[in-house]
Design an enzyme around this catalytic site. Structure first.
Site, PDB file in Angstrom:
ATOM      1  N   SER A  64       0.826  -1.217   0.000  1.00 36.71           N
ATOM      2  CA  SER A  64       0.000   0.000   0.000  1.00 36.71           C
ATOM      3  C   SER A  64       0.854   1.259   0.000  1.00 36.71           C
ATOM      4  O   SER A  64       1.936   1.299   0.609  1.00 36.71           O
ATOM      5  CB  SER A  64      -0.898   0.004   1.243  1.00 36.71           C
ATOM      6  OG  SER A  64      -1.518   1.261   1.422  1.00 36.71           O
ATOM      7  N   TYR A 121      -1.916   0.471  10.298  1.00 34.39           N
ATOM      8  CA  TYR A 121      -2.145  -0.192   9.015  1.00 34.39           C
ATOM      9  C   TYR A 121      -0.912  -0.090   8.124  1.00 34.39           C
ATOM     10  O   TYR A 121      -0.452  -1.083   7.551  1.00 34.39           O
ATOM     11  CB  TYR A 121      -3.347   0.454   8.324  1.00 34.39           C
ATOM     12  CG  TYR A 121      -3.542   0.013   6.891  1.00 34.39           C
ATOM     13  CD1 TYR A 121      -4.167  -1.192   6.585  1.00 34.39           C
ATOM     14  CD2 TYR A 121      -3.125   0.817   5.837  1.00 34.39           C
ATOM     15  CE1 TYR A 121      -4.352  -1.596   5.272  1.00 34.39           C
ATOM     16  CE2 TYR A 121      -3.313   0.427   4.522  1.00 34.39           C
ATOM     17  CZ  TYR A 121      -3.923  -0.774   4.245  1.00 34.39           C
ATOM     18  OH  TYR A 121      -4.104  -1.163   2.946  1.00 34.39           O
ATOM     19  N   GLU A 152       0.210   3.666   1.718  1.00 29.66           N
ATOM     20  CA  GLU A 152       0.243   4.124   3.112  1.00 29.66           C
ATOM     21  C   GLU A 152       1.576   3.800   3.783  1.00 29.66           C
ATOM     22  O   GLU A 152       1.895   4.370   4.830  1.00 29.66           O
ATOM     23  CB  GLU A 152      -0.907   3.505   3.909  1.00 29.66           C
ATOM     24  CG  GLU A 152      -2.282   4.063   3.558  1.00 29.66           C
ATOM     25  CD  GLU A 152      -2.530   5.458   4.116  1.00 29.66           C
ATOM     26  OE1 GLU A 152      -1.923   5.808   5.152  1.00 29.66           O
ATOM     27  OE2 GLU A 152      -3.330   6.194   3.517  1.00 29.66           O
TER      28      GLU A 152
END
Length: 341
Positions: A134, A158, A136
């Site tokens: 990801s 996360y 992120e």
């Protein structure tokens, strides 16, 4: 014989688009599900009738080994995760177990079922593994745009869990010679996106206001910027990564960035509404640690895979607003994935 694929996270947005794509490519597709009680399982059975389901849980190593042994896949796509970033602060331990340790358990299941050890590496015809990494992971970015060599500085549990899974995939590739790759996917959306995500929250909010079902939309940070694309395009990229001659990691994104404010403007504009009359900024909806700017540099994927996005940001937003207008006008429930076409 048809190639066989096993997808974790089959009931989510990405799993559905990937399953559709693989079925179109002639695959026999299997989806990993924790149990039949999940209401999304019946939805998968209705919409993806040719997908076969097998029981398994990313929290349970033994169940994953059993699933791999039963399916005997040529390709495994690990899309399963606790994927709603704000929830990862509230359920940090579960996020670590599913989103992080789940990658280890799936890699171990493939290694054990393939008979791979430190002394005996992976041979020809091995199972190919895709890990859903990801954007992120970049978090507090060191450079813009972000590519495969940009350092990670995740800003949420996360993002940290995804970084663990990403490095672990690299480690199994380098330690055991496994065909294991990570796709570092930037934000990708669709009418199938969960109602809790900001893009879908906006498209649903616009639809409710347009239909007279609400008179305001409460949002957090309007200045955060993201690289948003269409989930169907990104599912196609996942498949392309596992067809390459050599296993490598790839950044997937559009190379364009828009703010949440621009998302809101486009969504309300698609419905013929003035967003400033309806949007309320709520400090309580801000993240504990914000990721301010994410923008992909997808040059490697374009050059080596030939991948290109086909849906623009404006087309994506209009698609989502139209789908939610049709959903709510027809009495559908956005929390039951009724927007899936």
């Amino acid at each position: 014989m048809a190639r066989r694929a096993l997808i974790t996270g089959i009931t989510g947005q990405d799993g559905s688009y990937l399953a559709e794509h693989l079925l179109h490519e002639g695959y026999e597709v299997w989806g990993l599900v924790r149990g039949q009680a999940n209401p999304r399982v019946s939805r998968v059975r209705q919409l993806l009738q040719d997908v076969r389901l097998v029981r398994g849980d990313l929290l349970d190593q033994g169940s994953l080994i059993s699933a791999v042994e039963k399916v005997q896949p040529d390709e495994v796509y690990n899309l399963g995760a606790i994927s709603f970033v704000p929830m990862s602060w509230e359920q940090a331990e579960l996020t670590a177990e599913v989103t992080g340790m789940g990658v280890l358990r799936m890699l171990e299941a493939i290694r054990v079922c393939s008979g791979i050890t430190a002394a005996r590496g992976a041979g020809s015809g091995q199972i190919r593994f895709y890990q859903a990494s990801s954007s992120e992971m970049f978090g507090q970015v060191r450079e813009t745009p972000q590519n495969e060599r940009t350092p990670f500085h995740p800003r949420s549990p996360y993002g940290v869990a995804k970084a663990y899974g990403h490095f672990l995939t690299q480690n199994y590739r380098e330690s055991y010679g496994m065909y294991a790759v990570s796709g570092i996917l930037f934000n990708h959306e669709s009418p199938r996106r969960g109602a809790e995500f900001v893009t879908r929250k906006v498209s649903l909010g616009v639809a409710r206001i347009k239909l007279g079902m609400a008179d305001e939309l409460r949002l957090g940070n309007l200045e955060a910027r993201r690289d948003w694309g269409f989930a169907g395009d990104y599912a196609r990229a996942m498949h392309m990564m596992l067809q390459a001659a050599e296993p490598e990691d790839y950044v997937i994104g559009t190379g364009r960035t828009q703010s949440v404010r621009e998302l809101v403007e486009a969504a309300f504009g698609a419905a013929g509404l003035d967003w400033e009359r309806y949007v309320v900024c709520d400090q309580a909806l801000h993240r504990p640690a914000e990721v301010d700017l994410l923008c992909a540099d997808p040059k490697k994927a374009r050059a080596q895979l030939g991948w290109e996005p086909t849906v623009s940001f404006e087309e994506l937003v209009a698609m989502m607003v139209e789908a939610d207008l049709n959903l709510l006008a027809g009495g559908g429930d956005p929390h039951q994935d009724s927007s899936w076409p």
